[in-house]
Design a protein around this motif. Structure first.
Motif, PDB file in Angstrom:
ATOM      1  N   LEU A  75       3.725 -13.673  17.009  1.00  0.00           N
ATOM      2  CA  LEU A  75       3.642 -13.831  18.459  1.00  0.00           C
ATOM      3  C   LEU A  75       4.392 -12.709  19.183  1.00  0.00           C
ATOM      4  N   LEU A  76       5.556 -12.344  18.664  1.00  0.00           N
ATOM      5  CA  LEU A  76       6.310 -11.252  19.276  1.00  0.00           C
ATOM      6  C   LEU A  76       5.601  -9.914  19.083  1.00  0.00           C
ATOM      7  N   ALA A  77       4.983  -9.732  17.915  1.00  0.00           N
ATOM      8  CA  ALA A  77       4.248  -8.487  17.669  1.00  0.00           C
ATOM      9  C   ALA A  77       3.088  -8.345  18.650  1.00  0.00           C
ATOM     10  N   GLN A  78       2.417  -9.452  18.965  1.00  0.00           N
ATOM     11  CA  GLN A  78       1.342  -9.401  19.960  1.00  0.00           C
ATOM     12  C   GLN A  78       1.889  -9.003  21.332  1.00  0.00           C
ATOM     13  N   LEU A  79       3.001  -9.607  21.717  1.00  0.00           N
ATOM     14  CA  LEU A  79       3.607  -9.273  23.007  1.00  0.00           C
ATOM     15  C   LEU A  79       3.996  -7.802  23.052  1.00  0.00           C
ATOM     16  N   ARG A  80       4.569  -7.314  21.970  1.00  0.00           N
ATOM     17  CA  ARG A  80       4.993  -5.915  21.924  1.00  0.00           C
ATOM     18  C   ARG A  80       3.786  -4.981  21.956  1.00  0.00           C
ATOM     19  N   GLY A  81       2.715  -5.339  21.266  1.00  0.00           N
ATOM     20  CA  GLY A  81       1.523  -4.515  21.302  1.00  0.00           C
ATOM     21  C   GLY A  81       0.920  -4.453  22.693  1.00  0.00           C
ATOM     22  N   ALA A  82       0.943  -5.582  23.397  1.00  0.00           N
ATOM     23  CA  ALA A  82       0.404  -5.619  24.754  1.00  0.00           C
ATOM     24  C   ALA A  82       1.204  -4.743  25.699  1.00  0.00           C
ATOM     25  N   ARG A  83       2.475  -4.522  25.377  1.00  0.00           N
ATOM     26  CA  ARG A  83       3.345  -3.714  26.238  1.00  0.00           C
ATOM     27  C   ARG A  83       3.716  -2.381  25.592  1.00  0.00           C
ATOM     28  N   LEU A  84       3.040  -2.033  24.498  1.00  0.00           N
ATOM     29  CA  LEU A  84       3.176  -0.720  23.857  1.00  0.00           C
ATOM     30  C   LEU A  84       4.615  -0.397  23.481  1.00  0.00           C
ATOM     31  N   GLN A  85       5.336  -1.385  22.973  1.00  0.00           N
ATOM     32  CA  GLN A  85       6.733  -1.161  22.641  1.00  0.00           C
ATOM     33  C   GLN A  85       6.888  -0.325  21.362  1.00  0.00           C
ATOM     34  N   VAL A 221      -1.670  -5.933  12.367  1.00  0.00           N
ATOM     35  CA  VAL A 221      -2.846  -6.539  13.000  1.00  0.00           C
ATOM     36  C   VAL A 221      -2.444  -7.243  14.296  1.00  0.00           C
ATOM     37  N   ALA A 222      -1.323  -7.963  14.273  1.00  0.00           N
ATOM     38  CA  ALA A 222      -0.873  -8.670  15.470  1.00  0.00           C
ATOM     39  C   ALA A 222      -0.591  -7.701  16.608  1.00  0.00           C
ATOM     40  N   ASP A 223       0.023  -6.565  16.294  1.00  0.00           N
ATOM     41  CA  ASP A 223       0.279  -5.549  17.306  1.00  0.00           C
ATOM     42  C   ASP A 223      -1.036  -5.070  17.921  1.00  0.00           C
ATOM     43  N   SER A 224      -2.042  -4.840  17.076  1.00  0.00           N
ATOM     44  CA  SER A 224      -3.350  -4.389  17.564  1.00  0.00           C
ATOM     45  C   SER A 224      -4.015  -5.441  18.438  1.00  0.00           C
ATOM     46  N   VAL A 225      -3.948  -6.698  18.028  1.00  0.00           N
ATOM     47  CA  VAL A 225      -4.587  -7.765  18.799  1.00  0.00           C
ATOM     48  C   VAL A 225      -3.934  -7.884  20.179  1.00  0.00           C
ATOM     49  N   ASP A 261     -19.574  -8.272  24.949  1.00  0.00           N
ATOM     50  CA  ASP A 261     -19.343  -7.824  23.569  1.00  0.00           C
ATOM     51  C   ASP A 261     -17.860  -7.584  23.313  1.00  0.00           C
ATOM     52  N   VAL A 262     -17.192  -6.946  24.258  1.00  0.00           N
ATOM     53  CA  VAL A 262     -15.767  -6.661  24.108  1.00  0.00           C
ATOM     54  C   VAL A 262     -14.962  -7.958  24.068  1.00  0.00           C
ATOM     55  N   SER A 263     -15.332  -8.904  24.923  1.00  0.00           N
ATOM     56  CA  SER A 263     -14.645 -10.197  24.942  1.00  0.00           C
ATOM     57  C   SER A 263     -14.792 -10.923  23.613  1.00  0.00           C
ATOM     58  N   LEU A 264     -15.978 -10.853  23.025  1.00  0.00           N
ATOM     59  CA  LEU A 264     -16.209 -11.508  21.733  1.00  0.00           C
ATOM     60  C   LEU A 264     -15.332 -10.907  20.647  1.00  0.00           C
ATOM     61  N   VAL A 265     -15.181  -9.582  20.662  1.00  0.00           N
ATOM     62  CA  VAL A 265     -14.328  -8.929  19.667  1.00  0.00           C
ATOM     63  C   VAL A 265     -12.882  -9.398  19.817  1.00  0.00           C
ATOM     64  N   VAL A 266     -12.384  -9.484  21.052  1.00  0.00           N
ATOM     65  CA  VAL A 266     -11.009  -9.914  21.279  1.00  0.00           C
ATOM     66  C   VAL A 266     -10.792 -11.339  20.780  1.00  0.00           C
ATOM     67  N   GLU A 267     -11.685 -12.252  21.147  1.00  0.00           N
ATOM     68  CA  GLU A 267     -11.500 -13.648  20.750  1.00  0.00           C
ATOM     69  C   GLU A 267     -11.633 -13.822  19.235  1.00  0.00           C
ATOM     70  N   ILE A 293      -8.502  -9.536   5.298  1.00  0.00           N
ATOM     71  CA  ILE A 293      -9.710  -9.818   6.087  1.00  0.00           C
ATOM     72  C   ILE A 293      -9.439  -9.538   7.567  1.00  0.00           C
ATOM     73  N   ALA A 294      -8.258  -9.968   8.036  1.00  0.00           N
ATOM     74  CA  ALA A 294      -7.896  -9.708   9.429  1.00  0.00           C
ATOM     75  C   ALA A 294      -7.812  -8.207   9.697  1.00  0.00           C
ATOM     76  N   LYS A 295      -7.225  -7.466   8.751  1.00  0.00           N
ATOM     77  CA  LYS A 295      -7.105  -6.015   8.935  1.00  0.00           C
ATOM     78  C   LYS A 295      -8.485  -5.354   8.955  1.00  0.00           C
ATOM     79  N   VAL A 296      -9.372  -5.780   8.073  1.00  0.00           N
ATOM     80  CA  VAL A 296     -10.719  -5.197   8.028  1.00  0.00           C
ATOM     81  C   VAL A 296     -11.460  -5.469   9.328  1.00  0.00           C
ATOM     82  N   TYR A 297     -11.376  -6.705   9.834  1.00  0.00           N
ATOM     83  CA  TYR A 297     -12.095  -7.033  11.065  1.00  0.00           C
ATOM     84  C   TYR A 297     -11.524  -6.263  12.253  1.00  0.00           C
ATOM     85  N   VAL A 298     -10.214  -6.361  12.447  1.00  0.00           N
ATOM     86  CA  VAL A 298      -9.599  -5.743  13.623  1.00  0.00           C
ATOM     87  C   VAL A 298      -9.603  -4.217  13.503  1.00  0.00           C
TER      88      VAL A 298
END
Length: 357
Positions: A75-85, A221-225, A261-267, A293-298
């Motif tokens: 969860l923190l990695a996602q937050l950091r990715g969203a803010r480019l930390q 992967v979490a950072d990317s998402v 299409d972009v929204s589908l990729v994000v979800e 699998i997550a790494k391959v998809y994202v």
């Protein structure tokens, strides 16, 4: 499907978001990208929030707000990715999650007094070119690795010893290092050179190779998402605000299709990350496979995703002053780090090779 934060995790995320917006907003990120040093007070303050303590026992100064350090870190990695930390979050937590019995080092990592890194470039976690040989009671390491925290105090490195992959914890203070450029300008890379470096055999970290690979992959992967989610939000808002021929451009059919299409990729990326997080949290036998699998998809969709967002923005998206390129760089670089997409495909196939035979 997304991860549903507990009350404790929600408080951690809210506090961390306010901290980042105050100490490392996008203006500070851009200054860092232009060469400004990372404020040491940023790391110390982040440590007080518990960013580096999740995989450390409470009696060593660590602790998880939810009892699930993997979910906390994701969860923190996602937050950091969203803010480019900038780093050293992911690598330090990966190392902390792999170590055991290294109480002094773990205490320093949790307190932010030291950081740790792993080799991240390409397929370095599988075959980074390091060779290890036994020499009496010691191991002799030779080779070059690329790490994403040039200032790290410790490096957890994978090497080949008598045909097997092993990991050893190496102090980095005396290792020669060369600063490297990176497509992701919010990330600092460095090459560490090991020329017959002797380390005691006790520095071997047992039973941690697979754990390190899986955690590093999951947090990447979490950072990317997180970055993809923020980039989609920016793109959607731009399509609502941009007027062409007297109408918002999101009313045009072509843009509707592209945004859908972009929204589908994000979800879908959120869903596969959630599945991988639950598998790793439960220490499931297939956890490494699901993380791959997550790494391959994202990772396999990152560059195209960013280009689609760029198409919606049009000419403004090409401007250096616009933040879009920072997110595109981040997710594209993440796709190549902690194991390439091809390496993770091979890992998935290898997981089923026995039953296929």
């Amino acid at each position: 499907m997304d991860l549903d934060p507990t009350d404790g995790q929600a408080l951690l995320l809210d506090t961390s978001a306010r901290f980042v917006d105050d100490r490392m907003p996008i203006e500070a990120v851009r200054a860092f990208a232009d060469g400004a040093p990372l404020d040491p007070g940023y790391v110390a303050a982040a440590a007080q929030l518990g960013w580096f303590a999740m995989f450390v026992d409470e009696d060593l100064g660590g602790g998880s707000v939810s009892g699930d350090p993997v979910a906390d870190a994701v969860l923190l990695a996602q937050l950091r990715g969203a803010r480019l930390q900038p780093e050293p979050f992911a690598a330090t937590n990966t190392v902390a999650g792999a170590l055991s019995g290294q109480d002094a080092i773990l205490s320093e990592l949790a307190a932010g007094k030291a950081s740790a890194t792993v080799a991240v470039a390409g397929d370095a976690l599988w075959d980074d070119g390091l060779r290890a040989e036994r020499s009496g009671p010691d191991l002799v390491l030779s080779g070059t690795v690329v790490v994403d925290d040039p200032a790290a105090s410790w490096a957890l490195l994978t090497a080949t010893l008598e045909g097997d992959a092993v990991q050893t914890l190496v102090p980095t203070e005396s290792l020669p290092r060369i600063a490297l450029g990176c497509l992701d300008v919010t990330r600092r890379l460095a090459a560490l050179s090991l020329d017959a470096v002797r380390v005691p055999a006790a520095a071997l970290v047992p039973h941690a190779v697979e754990r390190t690979r899986t955690l590093a992959t999951l947090l990447s992967v979490a950072d990317s998402v997180g970055a993809m989610d923020r980039l989609f939000t920016m793109t959607r808002q731009y399509a609502l605000d941009r007027i062409a021929f007297g109408r918002p451009i999101d009313s045009f059919q072509a843009h509707k299709h592209l945004l859908a299409d972009v929204s589908l990729v994000v979800e879908s990326a959120k869903a596969v990350l959630a599945a991988a997080t639950r598998a790793v949290s439960a220490d499931a036998p297939h956890a490494g496979e699901v993380a791959s699998i997550a790494k391959v998809y994202v990772g396999g969709r990152a560059a195209r995703f960013g280009q689609d967002c760029l198409q919606v923005h049009g000419g403004i998206g090409f401007a250096w002053e616009h933040d879009l390129h920072l997110y595109l760089r981040r997710i594209t670089a993440n796709a190549a780090l902690c194991g390439t997409v091809d390496r993770h495909r091979d890992r998935i196939v290898a997981a089923h090779a026995e039953e296929l035979r």
